[in-house]
Design a protein around this motif. Structure first.
Motif, PDB file in Angstrom:
ATOM      1  N   SER A   1      -3.374  -1.086  -4.079  1.00 32.24           N
ATOM      2  CA  SER A   1      -2.716   0.094  -3.515  1.00 32.24           C
ATOM      3  C   SER A   1      -3.211   1.352  -4.213  1.00 32.24           C
ATOM      4  O   SER A   1      -3.355   2.403  -3.590  1.00 32.24           O
ATOM      5  CB  SER A   1      -1.197  -0.037  -3.626  1.00 32.24           C
ATOM      6  OG  SER A   1      -0.810   0.018  -4.971  1.00 32.24           O
ATOM      7  N   GLU A   2      -3.515   1.251  -5.500  1.00 28.90           N
ATOM      8  CA  GLU A   2      -4.008   2.423  -6.223  1.00 28.90           C
ATOM      9  C   GLU A   2      -5.419   2.796  -5.744  1.00 28.90           C
ATOM     10  O   GLU A   2      -5.745   3.966  -5.567  1.00 28.90           O
ATOM     11  CB  GLU A   2      -4.000   2.135  -7.728  1.00 28.90           C
ATOM     12  CG  GLU A   2      -4.224   3.359  -8.596  1.00 28.90           C
ATOM     13  CD  GLU A   2      -3.178   4.447  -8.398  1.00 28.90           C
ATOM     14  OE1 GLU A   2      -1.987   4.113  -8.349  1.00 28.90           O
ATOM     15  OE2 GLU A   2      -3.566   5.611  -8.276  1.00 28.90           O
TER      16      GLU A   2
ATOM     17  N   MET B   1       0.842  -1.210   0.000  1.00 26.75           N
ATOM     18  CA  MET B   1       0.000   0.000   0.000  1.00 26.75           C
ATOM     19  C   MET B   1       0.868   1.248   0.000  1.00 26.75           C
ATOM     20  O   MET B   1       1.851   1.348   0.716  1.00 26.75           O
ATOM     21  CB  MET B   1      -0.865  -0.021   1.262  1.00 26.75           C
ATOM     22  CG  MET B   1      -1.993   0.976   1.210  1.00 26.75           C
ATOM     23  SD  MET B   1      -3.183   0.678   2.520  1.00 26.75           S
ATOM     24  CE  MET B   1      -3.288   2.307   3.212  1.00 26.75           C
TER      25      MET B   1
ATOM     26  N   ARG C   1      -3.131  13.580  -5.744  1.00 27.04           N
ATOM     27  CA  ARG C   1      -2.479  12.532  -6.530  1.00 27.04           C
ATOM     28  C   ARG C   1      -1.568  13.151  -7.577  1.00 27.04           C
ATOM     29  O   ARG C   1      -0.509  12.621  -7.875  1.00 27.04           O
ATOM     30  CB  ARG C   1      -3.528  11.631  -7.210  1.00 27.04           C
ATOM     31  CG  ARG C   1      -4.336  10.773  -6.260  1.00 27.04           C
ATOM     32  CD  ARG C   1      -3.467   9.830  -5.476  1.00 27.04           C
ATOM     33  NE  ARG C   1      -2.998   8.703  -6.276  1.00 27.04           N
ATOM     34  CZ  ARG C   1      -1.905   8.010  -5.986  1.00 27.04           C
ATOM     35  NH1 ARG C   1      -1.186   8.333  -4.934  1.00 27.04           N
ATOM     36  NH2 ARG C   1      -1.539   6.989  -6.735  1.00 27.04           N
TER      37      ARG C   1
ATOM     38  N   LEU D   1      -0.074   7.059   2.570  1.00 26.26           N
ATOM     39  CA  LEU D   1      -0.961   8.170   2.245  1.00 26.26           C
ATOM     40  C   LEU D   1      -0.370   9.476   2.756  1.00 26.26           C
ATOM     41  O   LEU D   1       0.008   9.571   3.925  1.00 26.26           O
ATOM     42  CB  LEU D   1      -2.332   7.963   2.887  1.00 26.26           C
ATOM     43  CG  LEU D   1      -3.120   6.755   2.396  1.00 26.26           C
ATOM     44  CD1 LEU D   1      -4.467   6.699   3.092  1.00 26.26           C
ATOM     45  CD2 LEU D   1      -3.310   6.801   0.901  1.00 26.26           C
TER      46      LEU D   1
ATOM     47  N   THR E   1     -11.664   2.711   1.069  1.00 23.57           N
ATOM     48  CA  THR E   1     -11.142   2.090   2.278  1.00 23.57           C
ATOM     49  C   THR E   1     -11.104   0.565   2.211  1.00 23.57           C
ATOM     50  O   THR E   1     -10.376  -0.052   2.958  1.00 23.57           O
ATOM     51  CB  THR E   1     -11.972   2.512   3.497  1.00 23.57           C
ATOM     52  OG1 THR E   1     -13.348   2.446   3.135  1.00 23.57           O
ATOM     53  CG2 THR E   1     -11.610   3.906   3.927  1.00 23.57           C
ATOM     54  N   ASP E   2     -11.906  -0.052   1.335  1.00 23.65           N
ATOM     55  CA  ASP E   2     -11.912  -1.513   1.260  1.00 23.65           C
ATOM     56  C   ASP E   2     -11.665  -1.944  -0.187  1.00 23.65           C
ATOM     57  O   ASP E   2     -12.586  -2.341  -0.899  1.00 23.65           O
ATOM     58  CB  ASP E   2     -13.261  -2.051   1.772  1.00 23.65           C
ATOM     59  CG  ASP E   2     -13.214  -3.555   1.976  1.00 23.65           C
ATOM     60  OD1 ASP E   2     -12.227  -4.184   1.532  1.00 23.65           O
ATOM     61  OD2 ASP E   2     -14.165  -4.093   2.568  1.00 23.65           O
TER      62      ASP E   2
ATOM     63  N   GLY F   1      -8.533   6.774  -1.844  1.00 26.73           N
ATOM     64  CA  GLY F   1      -9.431   6.949  -0.709  1.00 26.73           C
ATOM     65  C   GLY F   1     -10.535   5.919  -0.601  1.00 26.73           C
ATOM     66  O   GLY F   1     -11.518   6.153   0.088  1.00 26.73           O
TER      67      GLY F   1
ATOM     68  N   ALA G   1      -9.856  10.790   2.898  1.00 25.84           N
ATOM     69  CA  ALA G   1     -10.394   9.488   3.242  1.00 25.84           C
ATOM     70  C   ALA G   1     -11.076   9.545   4.598  1.00 25.84           C
ATOM     71  O   ALA G   1     -12.115   8.939   4.813  1.00 25.84           O
ATOM     72  CB  ALA G   1      -9.273   8.455   3.257  1.00 25.84           C
TER      73      ALA G   1
ATOM     74  N   ALA H   1      -6.613   2.150  -2.785  1.00 22.94           N
ATOM     75  CA  ALA H   1      -6.467   2.723  -1.447  1.00 22.94           C
ATOM     76  C   ALA H   1      -5.988   4.165  -1.547  1.00 22.94           C
ATOM     77  O   ALA H   1      -6.417   5.030  -0.776  1.00 22.94           O
ATOM     78  CB  ALA H   1      -5.477   1.887  -0.637  1.00 22.94           C
ATOM     79  N   ALA H   2      -5.119   4.429  -2.512  1.00 24.97           N
ATOM     80  CA  ALA H   2      -4.563   5.770  -2.656  1.00 24.97           C
ATOM     81  C   ALA H   2      -5.610   6.794  -3.077  1.00 24.97           C
ATOM     82  O   ALA H   2      -5.454   7.980  -2.836  1.00 24.97           O
ATOM     83  CB  ALA H   2      -3.420   5.747  -3.671  1.00 24.97           C
TER      84      ALA H   2
END
Lengths: 319, 322
Positions: free
Chosen positions: B134-135, A1, B200, A4, B142-143, B140, A12, B137-138
């Motif tokens: 990972s992208e 990951m 980003r 952030l 969350t799952d 935003g 988020a 998650a990046a």
């Protein structure tokens, strides 16, 4: 990951904390049977309580099982394959011959059971061949358009100009009566319908934003055709193919009835109906039972086709 | 600052049976450096989206392009279709207008992202999955795993917008065209998505062409701005310069129409009239019949491109000096 940075984490975090609006992730469907894959759960959810689809499916399944296990299911397997028993000809239904016997003394039940074999083989071969040809040409015509579309569609016009059964009969008669020729004739008159169906779907799908998005992201034509055009136009094809599965059996029966399809001594439903037609008033059982078999498989295929229409639409999961 | 993308006098016309039926772009000029966000602003039909598609080379077959689109010293308009297709998705990417329509409804999000990952990055299945997670998650989400397994109709509009941003950035392009990425969303989510794009963009150092009709979005998000009117760039420059010293009457009109706290409760100023429909028969300045400070010679000949400051140009015969 990826770690952030503060900015993203903040964004988020806002989503997570949620104000009046529920956090985005909560809108996902909660799995109620997590051990089953999504697709299986979806199938079960749609099927549940739909008596007609289940009935149709059972009929089709029964015919398939019958065809596979014919030698074990038939009381007189030899007669199912064509052996005659002149001593017992023309017998009415009884405990020894549930469906009676024909003019050559063959057990009708055994022959109806063995008749499932050519019926299934013909319909599967014809539908698969027609779908393959029709889908390939139809999606090309619909996606590429232009002169390719023009040529292919004028070609289908030629075939569609004739009533399908008439065209099939002409081709079968020209090639000479045999089972293989009947199959070829059926494919020739069936594929244009699929080509038209897929072309129409492909034409509307090629203008969808997701096809444009795929093009913008550099996808080659081949992949767009396969992944997006084909997958999205396949549902009507599957439904049509299921219904045609029955219709082809009917058409093959008609050809056999006219002497253009399966040849004696093959146990073929159409052929058996033809055999019994002259004596239908005195020996009704000879034509009736194979006729009922055709009726059952056509009905089953139609019910299944209707049900699949709902099943294959991912949006119509719950009603 | 070296420039990544320079668009010079870009014209697009559509032909039907060899006759030009419309010419929506009549001279677009853009200049975008590395790591910058350029806002293209203008009202409906001024050619914003078309400019984006022309840069990507994704116009329909009956479009004819002239002018220069220079990307990293490479002239894009002279490349063949295969080379451009290779460039799209790897170096150039699109964040589409309506994410719900831009994702194929019969495949899961994961399947669609994997197609992208494998096509452009040549990754094996497991590596592609890690990268996708990972992208996601990046941006935003969350799952990521559950998002991957969902079909597009199972996600909300805001989530889908995040998904297509992740999709566009997956192959680490140098230039992203974001085509009105927030029109389908409500204002709270709009803010989040714009922040996300900017974050980003900072992290990855990509350049963004942000197409929008909201000059307020430009003010808060972009480094540079190009104002389009009837298929022409009428004014361009750094956001700070253009918004504080708008020199074209159209830009001034756009800014006057923006609701602001300090203006009090007075009615908003509107630009009278509407966009010219038939731009092919225009003579002179396209804005002439709506312009408050029009002069007789404005309808004779095209307005000159004049510089009113460093990197700040305006297409007007009589630019207003604020």
């Amino acid at each position: 990951m990826i770690p952030l940075p503060p900015g993203t984490a903040e964004t988020a975090g806002q989503t997570e904390a949620g104000d009046e609006r529920a956090p985005d992730t909560f809108e996902l469907p909660r799995p109620h049977a997590a051990f089953l894959p999504t697709r299986t759960r979806r199938v079960i959810a749609t099927l549940r309580g739909d008596v007609l689809v289940i009935g149709g499916g059972l009929i089709v399944l029964a015919v398939i099982v019958t065809a596979i296990f014919a030698p074990w299911l038939a009381p007189y397997p030899g007669q199912g394959r064509g052996a005659v028993d002149v001593a017992h000809r023309g017998l009415a239904p009884s405990s020894a011959h549930w469906f009676g016997t024909d003019q050559l003394g063959r057990d009708i039940l055994s022959r109806v059971i063995f008749g499932a074999r050519p019926a299934l083989v013909i319909s599967v071969v014809v539908v698969v061949a027609a779908v393959v040809i029709g889908v390939a040409l139809g999606s090309l015509a619909g996606y590429l358009g232009g002169w390719i579309d023009e040529i292919l569609m004028r070609l289908t016009d030629v075939f569609l100009a004739f009533p399908p059964l008439l065209l099939t009969m002409i081709v079968a008669a020209l090639l000479g009566p045999s089972l293989q020729h009947a199959v070829i004739a059926l494919v020739i008159s069936w594929w244009p319908w699929y080509a038209r169906l897929v072309r129409t779907a492909a034409q509307s799908i090629r203008q969808r934003p997701y096809v444009e998005a795929a093009r913008v992201s550099g996808a080659p034509t081949r992949r767009i055709l396969r992944r997006h055009i084909l997958r999205n136009s396949l549902n009507p094809v599957i439904v049509q193919a299921t219904v045609d599965f029955g219709t082809v059996i009917l058409a093959a029966g008609a050809l056999a009835f006219l002497g253009l399809g399966a040849q004696p001594p093959t146990a073929d439903w159409g052929l058996m109906v033809a055999d019994g037609r002259t004596t239908v008033t005195t020996q009704w059982w000879i034509a009736t039972f194979p006729g009922l078999a055709i009726f059952a498989i056509v009905l089953g295929a139609n019910l299944l086709g209707d049900g699949l229409q709902n099943l294959l639409n991912p949006r119509a999961v719950r009603r | 600052m070296s420039s990544l993308l320079t668009v010079q006098d870009l014209c697009v016309r559509f032909v039907s049976r060899r006759k030009t039926v419309s010419q929506p772009l009549r001279g677009v000029n853009l200049n975008l450096g590395r790591g910058e966000i350029l806002g293209i602003v203008g009202e409906t039909g001024c050619g914003k989206t078309l400019t984006g598609l022309a840069i990507l080379g994704a116009l329909s077959a009956n479009a004819r392009v002239s002018g220069q689109i220079c990307y990293e010293g490479q002239e894009l308009t002279s490349l063949d279709e295969q080379t451009r297709a290779k460039l799209r998705g790897t170096s150039l990417a699109l964040i589409p207008q309506n994410p719900a329509a831009a994702l194929d409804p019969v495949h899961t999000i994961g399947t669609q992202l994997q197609l992208l990952a494998r096509r452009h990055l040549d990754r094996r299945h497991s590596a592609a999955v890690d990268l996708i997670d990972s992208e996601l998650a990046a941006v935003g989400l969350t799952d990521p795993e559950r998002v991957r397994r969902s079909y597009p109709h199972e996600l909300s509009g805001g989530m889908l917008q995040r998904v297509v941003i992740a999709a566009a950035l997956l192959a680490r392009p140098r230039l992203v065209v974001a085509d009105e990425p927030t029109t389908a969303l409500d204002v709270t989510i709009e803010r989040q998505i714009l922040n996300l794009i900017r974050d980003r963009q900072h992290q990855l150092g990509v350049s963004v062409v942000l197409v929008t009709h909201d000059i307020g979005v430009v003010e808060s998000t972009c480094d540079k701005v190009a104002v389009l009117y009837a298929g022409r760039t009428v004014e361009q420059g750094l956001v700070a310069d253009v918004l504080s010293h708008p020199s074209h009457p159209y830009t001034r009109g756009l800014l006057a129409a923006l609701p602001r706290k300090k203006h009090g409760d007075g009615p908003l100023t509107a630009i009278p009239g509407s966009v010219p429909v038939d731009t092919m028969r225009l003579k002179g300045c396209a804005f002439a019949d709506r312009c408050g400070s029009v002069r007789p010679d404005c309808t004779e000949g095209e307005p000159p491109n004049t510089s009113v400051g460093p990197g700040h140009t305006v297409e007007c015969r009589y630019p207003e000096q604020a």
